[in-house]
Scaffold this motif. Sequence first.
Motif, PDB file in Angstrom:
ATOM      1  N   LEU A 176      35.110  74.466 -53.905  1.00 42.26           N
ATOM      2  CA  LEU A 176      34.558  75.639 -54.581  1.00 42.26           C
ATOM      3  C   LEU A 176      33.085  75.466 -54.923  1.00 42.26           C
ATOM      4  O   LEU A 176      32.412  76.426 -55.286  1.00 42.26           O
ATOM      5  N   MET A 177      32.561  74.238 -54.828  1.00 38.60           N
ATOM      6  CA  MET A 177      31.136  73.990 -55.031  1.00 38.60           C
ATOM      7  C   MET A 177      30.380  73.958 -53.700  1.00 38.60           C
ATOM      8  O   MET A 177      29.216  73.560 -53.658  1.00 38.60           O
ATOM      9  N   ASN A 178      31.056  74.356 -52.614  1.00 37.22           N
ATOM     10  CA  ASN A 178      30.462  74.302 -51.267  1.00 37.22           C
ATOM     11  C   ASN A 178      30.166  72.872 -50.841  1.00 37.22           C
ATOM     12  O   ASN A 178      29.214  72.603 -50.102  1.00 37.22           O
ATOM     13  N   ARG A 179      31.027  71.950 -51.295  1.00 36.97           N
ATOM     14  CA  ARG A 179      30.919  70.555 -50.896  1.00 36.97           C
ATOM     15  C   ARG A 179      32.093  70.220 -49.982  1.00 36.97           C
ATOM     16  O   ARG A 179      33.156  70.830 -50.064  1.00 36.97           O
ATOM     17  N   ASP A 180      31.917  69.218 -49.143  1.00 39.17           N
ATOM     18  CA  ASP A 180      32.992  68.798 -48.242  1.00 39.17           C
ATOM     19  C   ASP A 180      33.944  67.886 -49.011  1.00 39.17           C
ATOM     20  O   ASP A 180      33.573  66.766 -49.374  1.00 39.17           O
ATOM     21  N   PRO A 181      35.186  68.325 -49.269  1.00 41.08           N
ATOM     22  CA  PRO A 181      36.118  67.489 -50.032  1.00 41.08           C
ATOM     23  C   PRO A 181      36.472  66.184 -49.327  1.00 41.08           C
ATOM     24  O   PRO A 181      36.854  65.208 -49.979  1.00 41.08           O
ATOM     25  N   ALA A 182      36.329  66.158 -48.008  1.00 49.07           N
ATOM     26  CA  ALA A 182      36.642  64.926 -47.267  1.00 49.07           C
ATOM     27  C   ALA A 182      35.694  63.795 -47.630  1.00 49.07           C
ATOM     28  O   ALA A 182      36.050  62.612 -47.518  1.00 49.07           O
ATOM     29  N   ASP A 183      34.483  64.122 -48.095  1.00 49.25           N
ATOM     30  CA  ASP A 183      33.507  63.082 -48.435  1.00 49.25           C
ATOM     31  C   ASP A 183      34.038  62.157 -49.534  1.00 49.25           C
ATOM     32  O   ASP A 183      33.779  60.952 -49.519  1.00 49.25           O
ATOM     33  N   ALA A 184      34.761  62.740 -50.506  1.00 50.97           N
ATOM     34  CA  ALA A 184      35.289  61.934 -51.610  1.00 50.97           C
ATOM     35  C   ALA A 184      36.311  60.922 -51.108  1.00 50.97           C
ATOM     36  O   ALA A 184      36.356  59.779 -51.585  1.00 50.97           O
ATOM     37  N   ILE A 185      37.120  61.324 -50.143  1.00 49.24           N
ATOM     38  CA  ILE A 185      38.133  60.425 -49.591  1.00 49.24           C
ATOM     39  C   ILE A 185      37.473  59.338 -48.738  1.00 49.24           C
ATOM     40  O   ILE A 185      37.832  58.153 -48.816  1.00 49.24           O
ATOM     41  N   ILE A 186      36.498  59.732 -47.945  1.00 54.49           N
ATOM     42  CA  ILE A 186      35.783  58.759 -47.107  1.00 54.49           C
ATOM     43  C   ILE A 186      35.088  57.715 -47.974  1.00 54.49           C
ATOM     44  O   ILE A 186      35.130  56.516 -47.682  1.00 54.49           O
ATOM     45  N   GLN A 187      34.470  58.152 -49.060  1.00 45.99           N
ATOM     46  CA  GLN A 187      33.807  57.212 -49.962  1.00 45.99           C
ATOM     47  C   GLN A 187      34.811  56.253 -50.587  1.00 45.99           C
ATOM     48  O   GLN A 187      34.564  55.040 -50.670  1.00 45.99           O
ATOM     49  N   ALA A 188      35.957  56.785 -51.015  1.00 44.35           N
ATOM     50  CA  ALA A 188      36.987  55.939 -51.620  1.00 44.35           C
ATOM     51  C   ALA A 188      37.526  54.925 -50.614  1.00 44.35           C
ATOM     52  O   ALA A 188      37.772  53.763 -50.951  1.00 44.35           O
ATOM     53  N   LEU A 189      37.705  55.345 -49.369  1.00 48.17           N
ATOM     54  CA  LEU A 189      38.196  54.428 -48.341  1.00 48.17           C
ATOM     55  C   LEU A 189      37.159  53.369 -47.997  1.00 48.17           C
ATOM     56  O   LEU A 189      37.502  52.205 -47.758  1.00 48.17           O
ATOM     57  N   ASN A 190      35.900  53.758 -47.968  1.00 46.17           N
ATOM     58  CA  ASN A 190      34.850  52.765 -47.731  1.00 46.17           C
ATOM     59  C   ASN A 190      34.808  51.736 -48.868  1.00 46.17           C
ATOM     60  O   ASN A 190      34.572  50.540 -48.630  1.00 46.17           O
ATOM     61  N   ASN A 191      35.045  52.200 -50.100  1.00 38.55           N
ATOM     62  CA  ASN A 191      35.116  51.277 -51.230  1.00 38.55           C
ATOM     63  C   ASN A 191      36.285  50.301 -51.069  1.00 38.55           C
ATOM     64  O   ASN A 191      36.175  49.116 -51.399  1.00 38.55           O
ATOM     65  N   LEU A 192      37.410  50.816 -50.558  1.00 41.41           N
ATOM     66  CA  LEU A 192      38.563  49.957 -50.286  1.00 41.41           C
ATOM     67  C   LEU A 192      38.221  48.881 -49.265  1.00 41.41           C
ATOM     68  O   LEU A 192      38.563  47.705 -49.441  1.00 41.41           O
ATOM     69  N   LYS A 193      37.555  49.292 -48.194  1.00 45.01           N
ATOM     70  CA  LYS A 193      37.165  48.338 -47.159  1.00 45.01           C
ATOM     71  C   LYS A 193      36.240  47.258 -47.725  1.00 45.01           C
ATOM     72  O   LYS A 193      36.382  46.070 -47.429  1.00 45.01           O
ATOM     73  N   GLU A 194      35.275  47.674 -48.554  1.00 44.16           N
ATOM     74  CA  GLU A 194      34.337  46.722 -49.133  1.00 44.16           C
ATOM     75  C   GLU A 194      35.062  45.756 -50.064  1.00 44.16           C
ATOM     76  O   GLU A 194      34.792  44.549 -50.055  1.00 44.16           O
ATOM     77  N   LEU A 195      35.991  46.268 -50.862  1.00 43.06           N
ATOM     78  CA  LEU A 195      36.766  45.400 -51.745  1.00 43.06           C
ATOM     79  C   LEU A 195      37.584  44.395 -50.942  1.00 43.06           C
ATOM     80  O   LEU A 195      37.660  43.208 -51.306  1.00 43.06           O
ATOM     81  N   HIS A 196      38.163  44.848 -49.845  1.00 43.38           N
ATOM     82  CA  HIS A 196      38.957  43.967 -48.990  1.00 43.38           C
ATOM     83  C   HIS A 196      38.082  42.879 -48.373  1.00 43.38           C
ATOM     84  O   HIS A 196      38.477  41.704 -48.302  1.00 43.38           O
ATOM     85  N   ARG A 197      36.866  43.243 -47.957  1.00 44.39           N
ATOM     86  CA  ARG A 197      35.945  42.263 -47.384  1.00 44.39           C
ATOM     87  C   ARG A 197      35.565  41.206 -48.417  1.00 44.39           C
ATOM     88  O   ARG A 197      35.490  40.004 -48.111  1.00 44.39           O
ATOM     89  N   GLN A 198      35.316  41.658 -49.650  1.00 43.31           N
ATOM     90  CA  GLN A 198      34.979  40.707 -50.714  1.00 43.31           C
ATOM     91  C   GLN A 198      36.147  39.758 -51.020  1.00 43.31           C
ATOM     92  O   GLN A 198      35.926  38.554 -51.238  1.00 43.31           O
ATOM     93  N   GLN A 199      37.345  40.300 -51.014  1.00 45.04           N
ATOM     94  CA  GLN A 199      38.509  39.465 -51.292  1.00 45.04           C
ATOM     95  C   GLN A 199      38.729  38.432 -50.181  1.00 45.04           C
ATOM     96  O   GLN A 199      39.097  37.288 -50.449  1.00 45.04           O
ATOM     97  N   GLN A 200      38.490  38.843 -48.929  1.00 36.35           N
ATOM     98  CA  GLN A 200      38.615  37.905 -47.818  1.00 36.35           C
ATOM     99  C   GLN A 200      37.546  36.820 -47.886  1.00 36.35           C
ATOM    100  O   GLN A 200      37.804  35.664 -47.570  1.00 36.35           O
ATOM    101  N   ALA A 201      36.321  37.215 -48.303  1.00 39.39           N
ATOM    102  CA  ALA A 201      35.238  36.235 -48.384  1.00 39.39           C
ATOM    103  C   ALA A 201      35.501  35.200 -49.475  1.00 39.39           C
ATOM    104  O   ALA A 201      35.073  34.047 -49.356  1.00 39.39           O
ATOM    105  N   GLN A 202      36.232  35.617 -50.519  1.00 43.44           N
ATOM    106  CA  GLN A 202      36.508  34.700 -51.624  1.00 43.44           C
ATOM    107  C   GLN A 202      37.727  33.849 -51.376  1.00 43.44           C
ATOM    108  O   GLN A 202      37.935  32.841 -52.058  1.00 43.44           O
ATOM    109  N   ALA A 203      38.539  34.242 -50.397  1.00 44.01           N
ATOM    110  CA  ALA A 203      39.794  33.510 -50.134  1.00 44.01           C
ATOM    111  C   ALA A 203      39.499  32.133 -49.532  1.00 44.01           C
ATOM    112  O   ALA A 203      38.513  31.931 -48.844  1.00 44.01           O
TER     113      ALA A 203
END
Length: 212
Positions: free
Chosen positions: A185-212
């Motif tokens: 309703l703000m003329n924004r792409d709602p998919a962007d919020a999901i993509i950002q959240a998934l990218n955050n998941l990927k980054e968290l996973h990379r950090q966890q692997q680097a610390q393992a």
Amino acid sequence: MSDKDTEQLNQDETEASSGPSEGEIIMNWFQLIHNVLKEQFSEYEVEGQVGQHQLHGPMMAFTLKKDDKSYTCGFFLAELARQFQNNPNAVLWLTSYFVDLAKSPESRPLPTPPQSEDDAKHLFDDIIVPHCAKTVREEFEPEPVYIDLELHPDHGPVLEAGFPSIVEGSNTCAIPLHYLLTLHLMNRDPADAIIQALNNLKELHRQQQAQA
């Protein structure tokens, strides 16, 4: 002067010295964004308005007008403050929304909110959810992405997305449908919020692997 008057005076002085009011803060941000858009889109007339979302707080919408066409986009005050305080490319972030909208050959006013439950169901089932699923899968192709509707005990209906390839730690995120609707309703792409959240998941996973 009575003790009561003295107490009121001290209270007034305390409030006056505590800094700008919430209303003043909102209007300062409004003026800042308005000025940025006027500078970046000097060929357009810039208009704006301030509103309040019951869950997400103050909101602002700005409109660029030119040659009988207009393009409007909305923002949460919290995200504007976060971007302009932390992102060195905040102006580019802001203007990119209007650049995309202005590519449309037609005016892009804010969408009309659903007027009934049937309207909302149609919007979710036929527009928002299919668009999000398609856009998110294309963004991470060829990696498989899990997407489904779920019911969260605190946030109600959510769109859940995740990576089946991540088998250790958190591999899913959930975005409330009402938030996706607000973005739409703000003329924004709602998919962007999901993509950002998934990218955050990927980054968290990379950090966890680097610390393992």
